[in-house]
Design a protein around this motif. Structure first.
Motif, mmCIF file in Angstrom:
data_model
loop_
_atom_site.group_PDB
_atom_site.id
_atom_site.type_symbol
_atom_site.label_atom_id
_atom_site.label_comp_id
_atom_site.label_asym_id
_atom_site.label_seq_id
_atom_site.Cartn_x
_atom_site.Cartn_y
_atom_site.Cartn_z
ATOM 1 N N GLY A 547 0.495 -1.115 -0.108
ATOM 2 C CA GLY A 547 0.207 -0.244 -0.411
ATOM 3 C C GLY A 547 0.682 1.120 -0.230
ATOM 4 N N PHE A 548 1.968 1.285 -0.219
ATOM 5 C CA PHE A 548 3.326 2.751 -0.125
ATOM 6 C C PHE A 548 3.129 3.390 -1.495
ATOM 7 C CE2 PHE A 548 5.078 -0.260 3.272
ATOM 8 C CZ PHE A 548 5.610 0.964 3.843
ATOM 9 N N ASP A 549 2.950 4.286 -1.229
ATOM 10 C CA ASP A 549 2.709 4.947 -3.128
ATOM 11 C C ASP A 549 4.128 5.106 -3.751
ATOM 12 O OD1 ASP A 549 3.702 7.129 -1.823
ATOM 13 O OD2 ASP A 549 1.829 8.328 -1.000
ATOM 14 N N GLU A 550 3.655 6.129 -5.177
ATOM 15 C CA GLU A 550 5.189 5.974 -5.216
ATOM 16 C C GLU A 550 6.604 6.601 -5.049
ATOM 17 O OE1 GLU A 550 6.020 4.645 -8.409
ATOM 18 O OE2 GLU A 550 4.549 3.378 -8.453
ATOM 19 N N GLN A 551 6.106 8.222 -3.873
ATOM 20 C CA GLN A 551 6.617 9.148 -3.444
ATOM 21 C C GLN A 551 7.650 8.380 -2.395
ATOM 22 O OE1 GLN A 551 5.342 12.266 -1.101
ATOM 23 N NE2 GLN A 551 6.927 13.453 -0.935
ATOM 24 N N ALA A 552 6.960 7.111 -1.584
ATOM 25 C CA ALA A 552 7.551 6.445 -0.244
ATOM 26 C C ALA A 552 8.158 5.546 -1.444
ATOM 27 C CB ALA A 552 6.583 5.722 0.816
#
Length: 775
Positions: A547-552
């Motif tokens: 569930g991490f986004d691209e920024q993370a």
């Protein structure tokens, strides 16, 4: 005797005693008593780095007490541990009591190492990445979706691959949990809380050891009364038990010797011989104590055990002097001294040869005993020769004691009976001695020096099962010319140990290189992660699934790239390590770096010892090496015993003629044979210390033979003196046989059997003068 002046002699004796008293007034107020078990052991003939490793290990364990409080629940076990900590704090015996983990220190160490999480991979994680990188992702997902995953979720943002969690957990394997800040171990439905305490007095003073023993016994009773358990181990506890046993044995020997001395009062019906005997014993023991402290600085409590038994030997000179007073109606102190001077001087010479022989091997305890005994015997002889003639002025027994009649009857009829029945007695004696000698089995285990109870040993063993406590005396020493070379050598050893562990040779092993990879390995770890996870796209897929986004994901990739050139040195890593890890590192000098690899649950010593063929690896087994040293010196002591017999025989031959010398020395020879056979018959310990006991049998047996040889028409008074001497010796040295320490018990048993045999055989010497008695 023509130049002898009683008053001048007594003045010389008094001046010497006063000088010792002045010296003793300063020494006895200092720390002069040694109680530690390690002080008994000799140098192990090792290379300097091995000696350093042993010394460093001993310094770390010498003042530590490890306790586990057990209960049916973790909360109750912790409650017992808090009670125990309170008792420890109130006792004043401890300065460092560790029950609750310092959370701030724990967090600081965690953060210091966390920055190098990409370089610090545990062996399991590295293996998975090499074999099948996707398996690491699968295992992480399984763990995160399990009930325990909530504990790891907080670390995901900074360490999504849980690399550091894996590394940190690998450093603390086992059944440990942290509850209420206390380390708790679970075993078979039982919970144990850990408490570690360091003694304020690391020198193990006698008073503190007694207090420690009483404190643990009281705490154990209180916790067990509340349906709990207390296990405790540590060198101070073993030392406390040993010192308590030694104190008990000193008391027993002293009481027995005192009973022997009281026989003087019944024999002479006068307080003067009794008081003079006590004075002689006190003076000789005091002189031995002070001079020994002057030479050694400190003496061991077991030296005092043997020193207490010296009472029975040192009183022999006085006994011969007093008993000589029954020999003639015109006896005077000067005549008595003139008659016994040759005998007690030869007695002293043979005893000095025997006792001095104790100091030949490099055993601190034996050297102390030898020196203490030599000084004590010389002082006892000097007291009789220099002081007694003056203080016995006017003394003359007015009675014939009943014991004089008994010993006279015995010395007349016992040898006659032996000679009449020698035809059947000799074969029986030879057969009995031979069978006993055939059953003699040497035992050279250094652990026989300890006197730990079965309860203490059981507690120690249980703690070793529950905790990763390393074996005290067996480890590997690993060296290299620099940290990288050392690391390669230790890694090669750990790989072999892992194989042996799988084969059941031991339960666990531990070494620094399991946790600190050298710079080359750190770089390899980073590149392995880069190749197998970050460049292969596994990281992005794994984090997206969580569930991490691209920024993370980009931030994690950026953190990884920034750490490419990071590396933690061994010194930095050691700063953040706990005490258990730091104990392994012995440091670097100009040409080498050295560490230890510890072992636990050893099952196959031979397989482990074979690993020392590896580069830079040495196997250290203190117990086995010291036991081997005991075995070698037992062989040397056997030759020493034969040499001592030869020296005494030559001396006797030059003084009395060779035929008479053989007659005299036959007494201790037969006594030695009987003593050894009795050890075999009764399955007693036979080691190096028995052979030194036989040196004493030589000295005392020769003395009995000499006195009967010189007795001529004074055999009845000689028989009384020898009998009283044997009784006091048996009540001193013989009582060592009741000791709970194996070597002390064996020493006492050997001396008792030898002295009793010498007493029975001595009247056979000088039988040519038996018919000339005028007493």
């Amino acid at each position: 005797m023509r130049i002898y002046h009683p008053r001048i002699a007594a003045f010389v004796w008094l001046a010497g005693l006063l000088a010792l008293g002045i010296a003793g007034s300063r020494m006895l107020t200092a720390d002069w008593l040694e109680t530690g078990f390690l002080a008994l052991l000799p140098a192990t003939e090792q290379q300097p780095e091995i000696a350093k490793a042993v010394r460093q290990h001993n310094e770390l364990i010498n003042g530590k007490v490890i306790c586990l409080t057990g209960a049916g629940s973790a909360s109750q076990a912790i409650a017992y541990a808090h009670q125990l900590r309170q008792r420890f704090e109130q006792s004043g015996l401890f300065t460092d009591i560790r029950l609750q983990v310092d959370q701030q220190d724990f967090a600081e160490r965690y953060q210091q190492l966390f920055a190098y999480r990409y370089q610090l991979l545990d062996a399991q994680t590295r293996g998975i990445l090499l074999a099948q990188p996707e398996a690491l992702i699968g295992r992480n997902l399984e763990m995160l979706y399990s009930p325990v995953g909530q504990l790891e979720a907080a670390n995901l943002e900074r360490d999504p691959l849980l690399l550091f969690s894996r590394y940190f957990n690998a450093q603390n394997p086992g059944r440990f949990t942290l509850e209420q800040g206390v380390v708790v171990v679970q075993d078979d439905g039982r919970f144990w809380a850990l408490l570690i305490a360091g003694l304020a007095d690391n020198k193990l003073h006698l008073d503190n050891l007694d207090g420690l023993r009483e404190l643990l016994n009281d705490a154990k009773g209180q916790i067990e009364a509340a349906d709990g358990e207390l296990l405790a181990t540590g060198m101070p506890l073993f030392t406390a038990e040993g010192s308590h046993s030694a104190q008990r044995e000193i008391a027993i020997v002293s009481i027995g010797s005192t009973i022997g001395i009281l026989l003087l009062l019944l024999t002479f019906r006068s307080a003067r011989p009794l008081l003079l005997s006590c004075l002689g014993i006190a003076a000789s023991t005091f002189a031995a104590l002070i001079v020994s402290i002057m030479v050694f600085g400190k003496i061991h409590i077991l030296t005092l055990v043997f020193g207490a038994s010296l009472i029975g030997v040192g009183i022999d000179y006085a006994l011969h002097y007093f008993c000589n007073s029954f020999s003639s109606a015109d006896w005077t102190p000067a005549k008595g001294l003139q008659y016994i001077l040759l005998g007690i001087t030869l007695d002293l010479a043979t005893s000095l040869i025997s006792y001095a022989s104790l100091g030949v091997p490099p055993f601190p305890l034996l050297r102390e005993i030898a020196f203490f005994s030599v000084v004590g015997l010389v002082s006892a002889w000097a007291t009789v020769v220099l002081l007694f003639p003056l203080l016995l002025t006017g003394f003359k027994p007015t009675h014939k004691p009943a014991m004089l009649g008994l010993t006279n009857y015995w010395q007349q009829h016992w040898p006659a009976w032996l000679l009449r029945n020698r035809i059947w007695l000799a074969p029986i004696a030879v057969t009995g001695i031979t069978v006993g000698l055939l059953q003699l089995t040497p035992r050279d285990d250094v652990r026989l020096l300890q006197s730990a109870s079965a309860e203490r040993l059981a507690a120690d063993q249980k703690i070793r099962q529950l905790l990763p406590v390393k074996a005290d005396s067996q480890f590997f020493l690993v060296a290299g010319k620099d940290p990288q070379d050392w690391h390669r050598n230790e890694q090669a050893l750990l790989m072999r140990l892992e194989t042996l562990k799988q084969q059941g040779a031991m339960e666990a092993y531990d070494g620094l290189s399991r946790y600190w990879p050298d710079p080359d390995t750190q770089r390899d770890n980073y590149n392995l992660l880069k190749r197998a996870v970050y460049e292969a796209g596994l990281l992005k897929r794994y984090m997206a699934e969580l569930g991490f986004d691209e920024q993370a994901i980009a931030e994690e990739q950026q953190r990884f790239n920034a750490a490419e050139n990071s590396s933690i040195s061994l010194a930095e890593w050691l700063d953040s390590a706990d005490e258990a890890r730091k104990m392994h590192w012995l440091g670097c000098d100009a040409d080498r770096c050295v560490s230890t690899v510890s072992l636990n649950g050893i099952k196959d010593l031979a397989a482990l010892a074979q690993l020392q063929d590896l580069q830079g690896v040495r196997w250290v087994d203190q117990a086995t090496q010291l036991s081997s040293l005991f075995e070698r010196y037992r062989a040397s002591a056997s030759l020493l015993l034969i040499a001592a017999y030869g020296i005494v025989l030559i001396g006797l031959g030059l003084k009395f003629g060779w035929r008479n010398a053989l007659t005299i020395i036959s007494v201790p020879v037969f006594a030695t044979a009987v003593s050894l056979s009795m050890l075999g018959w009764f399955d007693q310990l036979f080691s190096l210390f028995n052979l030194f006991a036989l040196l004493l049998v030589l000295g005392i047996g020769v003395d009995y033979g000499i006195f009967f040889f010189l007795a001529e028409d004074k055999r009845s008074s000689t028989a009384l003196a020898v009998t009283l001497s044997a009784i006091t010796t048996l009540l001193s040295f013989g009582l060592l046989a009741v000791s709970s320490t194996a070597i002390v018990h064996a020493f006492g048993f050997t001396v008792a059997a030898g002295i009793l045999t010498a007493l029975l055989l001595a009247p056979l010497v000088g039988r040519h003068g038996a018919g000339k008695q005028t007493e």
